[in-house]
Write an enzyme that holds these catalytic residues in place. Sequence first.
Site, PDB file in Angstrom:
ATOM      1  N   HIS A 175       0.860  -1.186   0.000  1.00  0.00           N
ATOM      2  CA  HIS A 175       0.000   0.000   0.000  1.00  0.00           C
ATOM      3  C   HIS A 175       0.893   1.231   0.000  1.00  0.00           C
ATOM      4  CE1 HIS A 175      -3.548  -2.251   2.063  1.00  0.00           C
ATOM      5  NE2 HIS A 175      -3.824  -2.077   0.783  1.00  0.00           N
ATOM      6  N   CYS A 271      -2.030   2.937   9.106  1.00  0.00           N
ATOM      7  CA  CYS A 271      -2.960   1.855   8.778  1.00  0.00           C
ATOM      8  C   CYS A 271      -4.037   1.697   9.842  1.00  0.00           C
ATOM      9  CB  CYS A 271      -2.224   0.521   8.659  1.00  0.00           C
ATOM     10  SG  CYS A 271      -1.164   0.329   7.232  1.00  0.00           S
TER      11      CYS A 271
END
Length: 290
Positions: A175, A271
Amino acid sequence: MADRPLFVMTDPCCFDVSYRINPWMKPETWTAEQTAAACAASETLRGALEAEGARVETIGAVKGLPDLVFPANAAVVLDRKVLLARFRYPERQGEEAVFRAVFHRLKARGLVDEIHDLPDGLFHEGAGDAIWDRDRQLFWAGFGPRSSRGALPVLRKTFGQEIVPLELASDRFYHLDTCFCPLAGGKVLYYPPAFSPEAQATILSRVAEADRIVASDEEAAAFCVNAVNLGERVVMARPPQSLREKLQAHGYTVVAVDLDPFILSGGAAYCMTLRLDRASAPAASVLAAE
């Protein structure tokens, strides 16, 4: 009260590493003691954010969805609009219904206004792959391992903002938020080896040399780039001294948190949070000629 940063986090009581969808995850080594440590680490992160003046909303845990603790992947949120994520891996697809219900509750409470879906056939994993840069008024958008490049025009249409595509080239940094962090004041902390040559060239063309803070292999592997920035303060997993000094040289103060249990799943401070109150700059008003 209303101008305090607003984040979503998830109760970590059902967190574990029970499957493998990235190289950091090793289910065979996970223990019950690490689950207890994760609960303590999550509470420490929450406390660090609240100490910086943030508000934190909590999502309930769901057994069998351990990665629900990473709500950055739930959606992209800007200007009270929400674009819901669609996950690439089946192991995470059960989170979609949970997050959808969460956002509808937030809408009912007046915390968001609009909820949008991706077209069928596209994957996009939320703010983990679409990071708002307040200083440049654009989204940096990762694609490749988890998010489809074809989802980027949907971001553009939904939010009406410039989208800068960045191709990710490493399954270790799957990511964008694991390897790229815009900071207040226009600096960018990033890890160049995580990007394709074209993406590296894009970053160099968009970010002045004086504004680039390059993370080393050690700093990136410690998940320090996966950070939450609040003005001059940067909340992150415990950094090597080298990164602390780099950030201090640019005027930032590090708030270090022990997030080791979550790093074992491939995530850290960014996150574990999703900011709900990000807003773009209002368009300049234009007076009609009389």
